[in-house]
Design a protein around this motif. Structure first.
Motif, PDB file in Angstrom:
ATOM      1  N   ARG A 383      47.536  72.881  66.443  1.00 24.59           N
ATOM      2  CA  ARG A 383      48.011  74.362  66.163  1.00 24.59           C
ATOM      3  C   ARG A 383      49.189  75.043  66.710  1.00 24.59           C
ATOM      4  NH1 ARG A 383      42.995  77.844  65.299  1.00 24.59           N
ATOM      5  NH2 ARG A 383      44.234  79.036  64.289  1.00 24.59           N
ATOM      6  N   ASP A 451      48.876  67.294  58.568  1.00 24.31           N
ATOM      7  CA  ASP A 451      48.108  68.412  59.798  1.00 24.31           C
ATOM      8  C   ASP A 451      46.904  68.895  59.361  1.00 24.31           C
ATOM      9  OD1 ASP A 451      50.563  67.158  61.066  1.00 24.31           O
ATOM     10  OD2 ASP A 451      51.601  69.042  61.037  1.00 24.31           O
ATOM     11  N   ASP A 452      46.812  69.302  58.175  1.00 23.02           N
ATOM     12  CA  ASP A 452      45.488  70.356  57.848  1.00 23.02           C
ATOM     13  C   ASP A 452      44.506  69.350  58.088  1.00 23.02           C
ATOM     14  OD1 ASP A 452      44.899  72.841  57.330  1.00 23.02           O
ATOM     15  OD2 ASP A 452      44.275  72.120  55.225  1.00 23.02           O
ATOM     16  N   GLN A 453      44.495  68.112  57.273  1.00 27.52           N
ATOM     17  CA  GLN A 453      43.321  67.046  57.492  1.00 27.52           C
ATOM     18  C   GLN A 453      42.802  66.697  58.985  1.00 27.52           C
ATOM     19  OE1 GLN A 453      45.225  64.210  55.008  1.00 27.52           O
ATOM     20  NE2 GLN A 453      44.053  64.973  53.058  1.00 27.52           N
ATOM     21  N   ASP A 456      40.871  69.180  60.541  1.00 27.13           N
ATOM     22  CA  ASP A 456      39.807  69.219  59.906  1.00 27.13           C
ATOM     23  C   ASP A 456      38.762  68.147  60.659  1.00 27.13           C
ATOM     24  OD1 ASP A 456      39.507  71.425  58.084  1.00 27.13           O
ATOM     25  OD2 ASP A 456      40.255  70.107  56.333  1.00 27.13           O
ATOM     26  N   ARG A 482      35.394  75.694  58.849  1.00 26.12           N
ATOM     27  CA  ARG A 482      35.786  74.378  58.535  1.00 26.12           C
ATOM     28  C   ARG A 482      34.867  73.326  59.265  1.00 26.12           C
ATOM     29  NH1 ARG A 482      42.561  74.914  59.010  1.00 26.12           N
ATOM     30  NH2 ARG A 482      42.192  72.765  58.410  1.00 26.12           N
TER      31      ARG A 482
END
Length: 532
Positions: A383, A451-453, A456, A482
Motif C-alpha cells: 500500500r 494489486d487489490d487481489q 486481499d 476484507r
C-alpha cells in the motif's frame, strides 16, 4: 542508592497485590488491601503474569463471539456463555494491573539519582503498559485511562476517573513506545556519566532481561498499532510506520512473543482447556477450511497447518461447519480423550485439534508473532504505507509470513510432550519443500493477481495466522473489512466492540453517563475510534 546489575526500589504505603479482586468500582481505582512496601522487580513480574489469557475471556468472548464473528471458527450450539461476563473479567484485570503499573511509575519518578540510569526499566514499563492498554482499548474503545488506577494516592480527583478518548490514549502510548525503542540500551552500555543502567535482573521473567528482545517487541508493537490506526489517522500513523520500517530491530522468525507456562511456572488450569471443554461448541468453519483445502478429503488439503489446527469428526471425515448452518451437541474436548483419543463424543462436525487445546503446561499463548510482522510489512509495501510501494518486497514478506506461521506451529506440535498431551508423538512431520510449494502455488495463496487481489491475499493469510489470536483477527476484520467471509450471520453484523461493565453505571455513574451519552449508548454496534 547505588545500582549495579539489579534494582530493588521501595515505596511506602501503596501497591496492590496481584490477584486482589473486587466486583465493583474498586476494580478500577482503589486497593482492597495494601502491603507496607513493594519491590519494583516483583511488581513488574506480577504485571507480566497478568498477560495470560483469562478463562471467561476465552470461553465467553473468544470462543462464543470472536471466532464465529471473524469466521476463524464456527459454533455448533448455544453455550450459554454471556460475552459480558468475559468483558467484565478483561476490564477488571486491566484496572487491577494498571494500578500496579502506576505504582511502578511512581517508583521510577521518585528515584533521586541520575534519571538516565532508569531508562531500561522505564522502557519495560512503557512496553507493558502499551500492550495491556492497547488490548483493552481496541476491544472497548474510549475508557478511563489517564486518571485511572491512582486512588492509592488518596487524591479524591482520582477516585472516579473520566473516560478518555481512544485517539488520545493511542497518541500517548505510541509516544511512549517510540521513547522506549530509542532509549533501550543493550549489552554493557553505560550512561553518559559512566554508570550502569539499572536492571531488573532475574526478576524479569518475560525476556530474561534481554533488552534487545524488549526493543524488538516495542518496535513490532509500534508497527502493529500504527497500522491499526492508519485508516483513521494517516497523518499521525505514518511517521510511526516510517520509524518501525526504517531498519530498527523487529521480532524475527523464532522470536515469537508469548506467555509460556513453562517459563512462568504456571499451569493453565483455568483458561485454555477449560474454555474449550466448558464451551464445547467450537468447530472448523467452512471459511477457514476453504482457505486450506480444495475439498473435504485429506488429499485435498494444501495447507499443512490444517492437520495441526483441526481433527476429523467421529466418523473420520473432514466436516467443516458453515456459519449458523448446523448444530452438534457433542463435546469432543473433554478429558476422557486422555485415555482414548479416538473418543470424540460422536461429534458431527470437525473440532479443533484436541492436542492444540488440551495442553495446560507447555504451549505458549502467542502475543505477537514473527509471521504477523511479516504480514504487516507486506501490507505496508503493498500500500505504500511508511515506505515506497513495492509489490516485490510485499510478496517476499507475504511468503515469509506464511512460512513463519507454518514453522511456528509445527515446532509447537513437535515439542508438546507433557502430561496428558503428547502431541509430539503423533504430530505429522515437518512439511517438505514440495509440500510448501503446493501451498505457495495454490491459486488461493499464490502471490499473483492485481494489486487489490494481492492485498486481499495478504489480509487472508494474516487472518489465518491469527488462528489462536482471535482478538487480532477481530481487529483486522474491523479495520479492513476484507478478511475472508462465508456469508454474514445477522448476530455478528455490526459487532464492533465490547460493552462497558454495568458496574460502571453505578460506581462511576456521572462519568459513565457522560461517556454513554457522547457515544450514543453503551452498545456493541458503536464503532471504536479507529474504525472506518
Amino acid at each position: 542508592m547505588k545500582f549495579s546489575n539489579k534494582i530493588w526500589l521501595y515505596i511506602s504505603g501503596a501497591a496492590m497485590m496481584l490477584g486482589a479482586c473486587s466486583k465493583d468500582f474498586q476494580q478500577i481505582n482503589t486497593t482492597p488491601f495494601l502491603p507496607v512496601t513493594a519491590a519494583t522487580g516483583p511488581l513488574v513480574n506480577g504485571v507480566i503474569s497478568t498477560m495470560f489469557l483469562l478463562g471467561q475471556e476465552q470461553a465467553a468472548v473468544h470462543n462464543e463471539w470472536y471466532y464465529p464473528a471473524t469466521q476463524l471458527g464456527s459454533i455448533a450450539g448455544s453455550s450459554g456463555y454471556l460475552v459480558q461476563n468475559g468483558a467484565n473479567d478483561i476490564w477488571a484485570d486491566y484496572y487491577n494491573t494498571l494500578q500496579n503499573l502506576n505504582v511502578i511509575q511512581d517508583q521510577i519518578n521518585a528515584y533521586s539519582g541520575d534519571k538516565e540510569e532508569m531508562n531500561n526499566i522505564q522502557a519495560i514499563v512503557y512496553v507493558l503498559r502499551a500492550y495491556k492498554t492497547f488490548r483493552v482499548t481496541d476491544q472497548f474503545g474510549d475508557m478511563p485511562y489517564f486518571n485511572a488506577g491512582k486512588s492509592y494516592s488518596n487524591n479524591a480527583a482520582f477516585f472516579r476517573p473520566v473516560y478518555d478518548g481512544q485517539e488520545k490514549i493511542y497518541d500517548s502510548l505510541l509516544v511512549n513506545l517510540k521513547w522506549a525503542s530509542e532509549h533501550i540500551k543493550t549489552g554493557n552500555a553505560v550512561t553518559a556519566a559512566g554508570k550502569p543502567y539499572a536492571s531488573l535482573g532475574a526478576s524479569e521473567t518475560f525476556f530474561n532481561n534481554n533488552m534487545l528482545l524488549w526493543q524488538k517487541f516495542a518496535n513490532s508493537l509500534l508497527l502493529r498499532q500504527a497500522m491499526q490506526m492508519v485508516e483513521k489517522a494517516p497523518a499521525t500513523a505514518t511517521p510511526y510506520l516510517q520509524y518501525a520500517l526504517s531498519g530498527v530491530p523487529l521480532v524475527e522468525d523464532g522470536e515469537d512473543v508469548g506467555m509460556s507456562p513453562v517459563k512462568m511456572v504456571k499451569v493453565l488450569t483455568d483458561s485454555r482447556f477449560w474454555a474449550f471443554t466448558s464451551h464445547k461448541f467450537l468447530r472448523v468453519s467452512t471459511t477457514v477450511w476453504n482457505m486450506m483445502a480444495t475439498n473435504t478429503t485429506t488429499a485435498g488439503i494444501f495447507d499443512p497447518r490444517a492437520l495441526l489446527f483441526f481433527e476429523t469428526n467421529q466418523a473420520g471425515k473432514w466436516a467443516p461447519l458453515g456459519p449458523g448452518a448446523g448444530t452438534d451437541p457433542s463435546n469432543p474436548y473433554t478429558d476422557k480423550r486422555d485415555a482414548d483419543i479416538s473418543n470424540k463424543d460422536n461429534c458431527i462436525y470437525s473440532p479443533f485439534n484436541y492436542y492444540l487445546v488440551r495442553d495446560i503446561n507447555y504451549q505458549p499463548e502467542v502475543m505477537l508473532s514473527a509471521a504477523e510482522v511479516h504480514f504487516l510489512k507486506a501490507e505496508a509495501n503493498a500500500r505504500g504505507l511508511g515506505v515506497t510501494k513495492n509489490m516485490t518486497t510485499a510478496g517476499t514478506e507475504y511468503t515469509a509470513g506464511i512460512k513463519s506461521s507454518v514453522n511456528f506451529w509445527y515446532n509447537i506440535a513437535h515439542n508438546t510432550n507433557v502430561t496428558n498431551d503428547n502431541w509430539a508423538a503423533v504430530a505429522p512431520p515437518n512439511p517438505t519443500d514440495s509440500a510448501m510449494n503446493v501451498l505457495l502455488t495454490n491459486p488461493k495463496v499464490a502471490f499473483t493477481g492485481t494489486d487489490d487481489q494481492l492485498l486481499d491475499k495478504i489480509y487472508a493469510q494474516e487472518w489465518l495466522s491469527y488462528f489462536r489470536q482471535p482478538w487480532l483477527a477481530y481487529n483486522l476484520m474491523r479495520r479492513t473489512g476484507r478478511t475472508p467471509r462465508d456469508g454474514n450471520p445477522s448476530q455478528y453484523v455490526n459487532f464492533n466492540r465490547l460493552q462497558y461493565p454495568q458496574t460502571e453505571s453505578i460506581d462511576n455513574e456521572a462519568n459513565y453517563k457522560t461517556q454513554v451519552a457522547a457515544m450514543g449508548g453503551n452498545s456493541a454496534t458503536v464503532k471504536v475510534w479507529w474504525m472506518k
